[in-house]
Write a protein that holds these residues in place. Structure first.
Motif, PDB file in Angstrom:
ATOM      1  N   TRP A   1       5.045   2.291  -1.937  1.00  0.00           N
ATOM      2  CA  TRP A   1       4.845   1.229  -0.948  1.00  0.00           C
ATOM      3  C   TRP A   1       5.556   1.555   0.354  1.00  0.00           C
ATOM      4  O   TRP A   1       4.978   1.458   1.438  1.00  0.00           O
ATOM      5  CB  TRP A   1       5.360  -0.100  -1.518  1.00  0.00           C
ATOM      6  CG  TRP A   1       5.666  -1.137  -0.482  1.00  0.00           C
ATOM      7  CD1 TRP A   1       4.775  -1.891   0.228  1.00  0.00           C
ATOM      8  CD2 TRP A   1       6.966  -1.524  -0.008  1.00  0.00           C
ATOM      9  NE1 TRP A   1       5.432  -2.723   1.102  1.00  0.00           N
ATOM     10  CE2 TRP A   1       6.777  -2.522   0.978  1.00  0.00           C
ATOM     11  CE3 TRP A   1       8.260  -1.129  -0.340  1.00  0.00           C
ATOM     12  CZ2 TRP A   1       7.842  -3.124   1.646  1.00  0.00           C
ATOM     13  CZ3 TRP A   1       9.327  -1.726   0.328  1.00  0.00           C
ATOM     14  CH2 TRP A   1       9.108  -2.705   1.301  1.00  0.00           C
ATOM     15  N   LEU A   2       6.823   1.969   0.272  1.00  0.00           N
ATOM     16  CA  LEU A   2       7.584   2.265   1.482  1.00  0.00           C
ATOM     17  C   LEU A   2       7.017   3.486   2.196  1.00  0.00           C
ATOM     18  O   LEU A   2       7.000   3.542   3.430  1.00  0.00           O
ATOM     19  CB  LEU A   2       9.060   2.469   1.151  1.00  0.00           C
ATOM     20  CG  LEU A   2      10.007   2.623   2.347  1.00  0.00           C
ATOM     21  CD1 LEU A   2       9.901   1.437   3.301  1.00  0.00           C
ATOM     22  CD2 LEU A   2      11.448   2.797   1.876  1.00  0.00           C
ATOM     23  N   ASP A   3       6.533   4.455   1.448  1.00  0.00           N
ATOM     24  CA  ASP A   3       5.893   5.622   2.043  1.00  0.00           C
ATOM     25  C   ASP A   3       4.722   5.195   2.932  1.00  0.00           C
ATOM     26  O   ASP A   3       4.570   5.686   4.059  1.00  0.00           O
ATOM     27  CB  ASP A   3       5.403   6.557   0.932  1.00  0.00           C
ATOM     28  CG  ASP A   3       4.748   7.809   1.469  1.00  0.00           C
ATOM     29  OD1 ASP A   3       5.477   8.701   1.948  1.00  0.00           O
ATOM     30  OD2 ASP A   3       3.496   7.897   1.415  1.00  0.00           O
ATOM     31  N   ARG A   4       3.927   4.262   2.449  1.00  0.00           N
ATOM     32  CA  ARG A   4       2.797   3.763   3.248  1.00  0.00           C
ATOM     33  C   ARG A   4       3.286   3.010   4.484  1.00  0.00           C
ATOM     34  O   ARG A   4       2.727   3.146   5.574  1.00  0.00           O
ATOM     35  CB  ARG A   4       1.908   2.854   2.396  1.00  0.00           C
ATOM     36  CG  ARG A   4       1.213   3.573   1.247  1.00  0.00           C
ATOM     37  CD  ARG A   4       0.173   2.690   0.582  1.00  0.00           C
ATOM     38  NE  ARG A   4       0.745   1.497  -0.038  1.00  0.00           N
ATOM     39  CZ  ARG A   4       1.182   1.440  -1.297  1.00  0.00           C
ATOM     40  NH1 ARG A   4       1.151   2.527  -2.070  1.00  0.00           N
ATOM     41  NH2 ARG A   4       1.671   0.303  -1.789  1.00  0.00           N
ATOM     42  N   GLU A   5       4.336   2.233   4.336  1.00  0.00           N
ATOM     43  CA  GLU A   5       4.862   1.443   5.447  1.00  0.00           C
ATOM     44  C   GLU A   5       5.453   2.319   6.556  1.00  0.00           C
ATOM     45  O   GLU A   5       5.481   1.922   7.723  1.00  0.00           O
ATOM     46  CB  GLU A   5       5.932   0.471   4.940  1.00  0.00           C
ATOM     47  CG  GLU A   5       5.408  -0.640   4.050  1.00  0.00           C
ATOM     48  CD  GLU A   5       4.644  -1.696   4.827  1.00  0.00           C
ATOM     49  OE1 GLU A   5       4.912  -1.864   6.041  1.00  0.00           O
ATOM     50  OE2 GLU A   5       3.766  -2.343   4.235  1.00  0.00           O
ATOM     51  N   LEU A   6       5.946   3.486   6.185  1.00  0.00           N
ATOM     52  CA  LEU A   6       6.617   4.353   7.152  1.00  0.00           C
ATOM     53  C   LEU A   6       5.659   5.189   7.990  1.00  0.00           C
ATOM     54  O   LEU A   6       6.103   5.893   8.903  1.00  0.00           O
ATOM     55  CB  LEU A   6       7.603   5.280   6.425  1.00  0.00           C
ATOM     56  CG  LEU A   6       8.933   4.648   6.010  1.00  0.00           C
ATOM     57  CD1 LEU A   6       9.677   5.558   5.057  1.00  0.00           C
ATOM     58  CD2 LEU A   6       9.781   4.340   7.236  1.00  0.00           C
TER      59      LEU A   6
END
Length: 202
Positions: A143-148
């Motif tokens: 999830w954080l990978d996508r947000e970054l």
């Protein structure tokens, strides 16, 4: 002021990095977690939860919880701002810090607590809970990978407390079996950047 510190602890490391980013120095007193000094009656008189860090002010007031300590230090030393610059940015930094705490740090720590040798005899370990927590962490990493995507830092266009909380959490994961998968390019790019900062070794 006096900072009760623990060299290997995740939360004390947050405060040390924050201080280093601010260019501040506070006298410290080391608490040995391996020897369980944090569980003694003497330390419980300082923090009844037996946790570090603790910031003791000159008048004897005791502040616990790493982010609260950092927020107090930010109020005393507003430059350079690590909790946001505008009202909106401050709210966004708070939002992302809480997201990172709940979605990233909590499952990493739970995995470590239920599987790590350090926690034997300190709490009731359930390996199945540890595995579940690790799976939750890996989902949150994706999830954080996508947000970054398209962002240098997590909460703002500059390094903030949200990045500090995240990098300290990922450091625990790296050491305890919840590493960032290599295929998560954005997250690995961000992590490589923040751990390359001179303050990361505080």
């Amino acid at each position: 002021m006096l900072l009760y510190d623990m060299t290997v602890g995740m939360n004390p490391r947050r405060v040390r990095i924050f201080l280093a980013e601010k260019g501040l120095s506070i006298p410290t007193r080391q608490v040995d977690g391996v020897k369980r000094e944090n569980l003694t009656p003497e330390f419980h008189a300082i923090n009844s939860l037996g946790k570090v860090p603790v910031l003791e002010l000159d008048d004897g007031t005791l502040l616990t919880e790493s982010v609260a300590i950092c927020r107090y230090l930010e109020a005393l030393h507003p430059e350079k701002p690590l909790f946001g610059r505008t009202d909106l940015e401050k709210a966004q930094v708070d939002m992302w810090t809480r997201r990172i705490e709940f979605e990233i740090v909590a499952p990493i720590v739970s995995h470590f607590q239920h599987t790590g040798e350090y926690w034997i005899g300190r709490l009731q370990q359930e390996p199945i809970c540890g595995e579940h927590a690790r799976n939750r962490a890996l989902d949150a990493f994706a999830w954080l990978d996508r947000e970054l995507k398209g962002r240098e830092f997590i909460a703002a266009d500059h390094y903030t407390i949200a990045d500090i909380v995240a990098q300290c959490g990922f450091l625990v994961g790296k050491a305890t079996g919840a590493r960032i998968p290599t295929e998560l390019k954005e997250l690995n790019r961000w992590y490589s950047s923040v751990v390359a900062r001179p303050t990361a070794r505080a």
